[in-house]
Design a protein around this motif. Structure first.
Motif, PDB file in Angstrom:
ATOM      1  N   LEU A   1       0.995  -1.162  -0.178  1.00  0.00           N
ATOM      2  CA  LEU A   1       0.288  -0.068   0.157  1.00  0.00           C
ATOM      3  C   LEU A   1       0.999   1.621  -0.381  1.00  0.00           C
ATOM      4  O   LEU A   1       0.543   1.973  -0.620  1.00  0.00           O
ATOM      5  CB  LEU A   1      -0.875   0.040   0.871  1.00  0.00           C
ATOM      6  CG  LEU A   1      -2.111  -0.992   1.590  1.00  0.00           C
ATOM      7  CD1 LEU A   1      -2.572  -1.088   2.547  1.00  0.00           C
ATOM      8  CD2 LEU A   1      -3.281  -0.494   0.095  1.00  0.00           C
ATOM      9  N   LYS A   2       2.269   1.173   0.493  1.00  0.00           N
ATOM     10  CA  LYS A   2       2.901   2.363   0.701  1.00  0.00           C
ATOM     11  C   LYS A   2       3.443   2.386  -0.574  1.00  0.00           C
ATOM     12  O   LYS A   2       3.944   3.382  -0.988  1.00  0.00           O
ATOM     13  CB  LYS A   2       3.799   2.024   2.147  1.00  0.00           C
ATOM     14  CG  LYS A   2       4.477   3.505   2.054  1.00  0.00           C
ATOM     15  CD  LYS A   2       5.647   3.118   3.335  1.00  0.00           C
ATOM     16  CE  LYS A   2       6.468   4.433   3.716  1.00  0.00           C
ATOM     17  NZ  LYS A   2       7.516   3.966   4.762  1.00  0.00           N
ATOM     18  N   ALA A   3       3.975   1.286  -1.359  1.00  0.00           N
ATOM     19  CA  ALA A   3       4.604   1.965  -2.736  1.00  0.00           C
ATOM     20  C   ALA A   3       3.766   1.890  -3.538  1.00  0.00           C
ATOM     21  O   ALA A   3       3.575   3.101  -4.755  1.00  0.00           O
ATOM     22  CB  ALA A   3       5.372   0.067  -2.756  1.00  0.00           C
ATOM     23  N   ALA A   4       2.423   1.971  -3.340  1.00  0.00           N
ATOM     24  CA  ALA A   4       1.136   2.296  -4.167  1.00  0.00           C
ATOM     25  C   ALA A   4       0.772   3.635  -4.121  1.00  0.00           C
ATOM     26  O   ALA A   4       0.760   3.935  -5.372  1.00  0.00           O
ATOM     27  CB  ALA A   4      -0.004   1.281  -3.830  1.00  0.00           C
ATOM     28  N   LEU A   5       0.404   4.107  -3.461  1.00  0.00           N
ATOM     29  CA  LEU A   5       0.749   5.788  -2.458  1.00  0.00           C
ATOM     30  C   LEU A   5       1.426   6.508  -2.986  1.00  0.00           C
ATOM     31  O   LEU A   5       1.316   7.230  -3.574  1.00  0.00           O
ATOM     32  CB  LEU A   5       0.267   5.954  -0.755  1.00  0.00           C
ATOM     33  CG  LEU A   5       0.097   6.642  -0.463  1.00  0.00           C
ATOM     34  CD1 LEU A   5      -1.279   7.634  -1.400  1.00  0.00           C
ATOM     35  CD2 LEU A   5       0.435   6.876   1.222  1.00  0.00           C
ATOM     36  N   LYS A   6       3.118   6.084  -2.961  1.00  0.00           N
ATOM     37  CA  LYS A   6       3.586   6.871  -3.170  1.00  0.00           C
ATOM     38  C   LYS A   6       3.938   6.519  -4.889  1.00  0.00           C
ATOM     39  O   LYS A   6       4.307   7.636  -4.966  1.00  0.00           O
ATOM     40  CB  LYS A   6       5.239   5.818  -2.670  1.00  0.00           C
ATOM     41  CG  LYS A   6       6.146   7.041  -3.274  1.00  0.00           C
ATOM     42  CD  LYS A   6       7.449   5.974  -2.628  1.00  0.00           C
ATOM     43  CE  LYS A   6       9.273   7.332  -2.713  1.00  0.00           C
ATOM     44  NZ  LYS A   6      10.411   6.799  -2.288  1.00  0.00           N
ATOM     45  N   ALA A   7       3.650   5.835  -5.910  1.00  0.00           N
ATOM     46  CA  ALA A   7       3.438   5.721  -6.939  1.00  0.00           C
ATOM     47  C   ALA A   7       2.202   6.642  -7.325  1.00  0.00           C
ATOM     48  O   ALA A   7       2.195   7.213  -8.787  1.00  0.00           O
ATOM     49  CB  ALA A   7       3.557   4.261  -8.122  1.00  0.00           C
ATOM     50  N   ASN A   8       1.410   7.022  -6.630  1.00  0.00           N
ATOM     51  CA  ASN A   8       0.283   6.933  -7.328  1.00  0.00           C
ATOM     52  C   ASN A   8       0.597   9.191  -6.975  1.00  0.00           C
ATOM     53  O   ASN A   8       0.174   9.743  -7.821  1.00  0.00           O
ATOM     54  CB  ASN A   8      -0.911   7.365  -5.782  1.00  0.00           C
ATOM     55  CG  ASN A   8      -1.804   5.934  -7.077  1.00  0.00           C
ATOM     56  OD1 ASN A   8      -1.853   5.361  -8.000  1.00  0.00           O
ATOM     57  ND2 ASN A   8      -2.316   4.492  -6.139  1.00  0.00           N
ATOM     58  N   MET A   9       1.039   9.583  -5.538  1.00  0.00           N
ATOM     59  CA  MET A   9       1.526  10.582  -5.007  1.00  0.00           C
ATOM     60  C   MET A   9       2.323  11.014  -6.129  1.00  0.00           C
ATOM     61  O   MET A   9       2.285  12.596  -6.872  1.00  0.00           O
ATOM     62  CB  MET A   9       2.058  10.870  -4.575  1.00  0.00           C
ATOM     63  CG  MET A   9       1.169  10.585  -2.967  1.00  0.00           C
ATOM     64  SD  MET A   9      -0.561  11.793  -3.092  1.00  0.00           S
ATOM     65  CE  MET A   9       0.752  13.451  -2.508  1.00  0.00           C
TER      66      MET A   9
ATOM     67  N   GLY B   1       2.711  14.960 -10.723  1.00  0.00           N
ATOM     68  CA  GLY B   1       3.525  15.186 -12.547  1.00  0.00           C
ATOM     69  C   GLY B   1       1.993  15.378 -13.477  1.00  0.00           C
ATOM     70  O   GLY B   1       2.399  16.550 -14.346  1.00  0.00           O
ATOM     71  N   GLN B   2       1.488  14.992 -13.073  1.00  0.00           N
ATOM     72  CA  GLN B   2      -0.208  15.363 -13.644  1.00  0.00           C
ATOM     73  C   GLN B   2      -0.246  17.238 -13.542  1.00  0.00           C
ATOM     74  O   GLN B   2      -0.560  17.635 -14.085  1.00  0.00           O
ATOM     75  CB  GLN B   2      -0.992  14.584 -13.334  1.00  0.00           C
ATOM     76  CG  GLN B   2      -1.319  13.026 -13.984  1.00  0.00           C
ATOM     77  CD  GLN B   2      -2.598  12.334 -13.786  1.00  0.00           C
ATOM     78  OE1 GLN B   2      -3.147  12.833 -12.666  1.00  0.00           O
ATOM     79  NE2 GLN B   2      -3.127  11.807 -14.603  1.00  0.00           N
ATOM     80  N   ALA B   3      -0.375  17.413 -12.491  1.00  0.00           N
ATOM     81  CA  ALA B   3      -0.318  18.541 -11.982  1.00  0.00           C
ATOM     82  C   ALA B   3       0.738  19.506 -12.920  1.00  0.00           C
ATOM     83  O   ALA B   3       0.460  20.984 -12.728  1.00  0.00           O
ATOM     84  CB  ALA B   3      -0.489  18.654 -10.767  1.00  0.00           C
ATOM     85  N   GLN B   4       2.059  19.488 -12.715  1.00  0.00           N
ATOM     86  CA  GLN B   4       2.963  20.286 -13.121  1.00  0.00           C
ATOM     87  C   GLN B   4       2.677  20.271 -14.473  1.00  0.00           C
ATOM     88  O   GLN B   4       2.649  21.368 -15.801  1.00  0.00           O
ATOM     89  CB  GLN B   4       4.527  18.981 -12.615  1.00  0.00           C
ATOM     90  CG  GLN B   4       5.525  19.501 -14.017  1.00  0.00           C
ATOM     91  CD  GLN B   4       5.796  20.604 -13.365  1.00  0.00           C
ATOM     92  OE1 GLN B   4       5.951  20.789 -11.718  1.00  0.00           O
ATOM     93  NE2 GLN B   4       6.868  22.258 -13.340  1.00  0.00           N
TER      94      GLN B   4
END
Length: 53
Positions: A21-29, A34-37
């Motif tokens: 879950l921690k790895a998935a959250l990090k990837a999603n963030m 990147g999308q916001a940028q």
């Protein structure tokens, strides 16, 4: 073969649920950042185009 069908896996080779879950959250963030940028950059380009008219 060393492994028997009913033998549980070693904990070192299988990440825990929390680790996944921690790895998935990090990837999603990272993806969202990147999308916001990209949106900010697109807005800047659009703003420059409107100023020149």
């Amino acid at each position: 073969m060393d492994k028997t069908p009913g033998k549980p896996r070693d904990k070192a080779t299988k990440p825990s649920r929390d680790d996944r879950l921690k790895a998935a959250l990090k990837a999603n963030m990272a993806r969202r950042k990147g999308q916001a940028q990209a949106r900010r950059d697109a807005d800047r380009v659009a703003d420059k185009g409107q100023e020149e008219e």
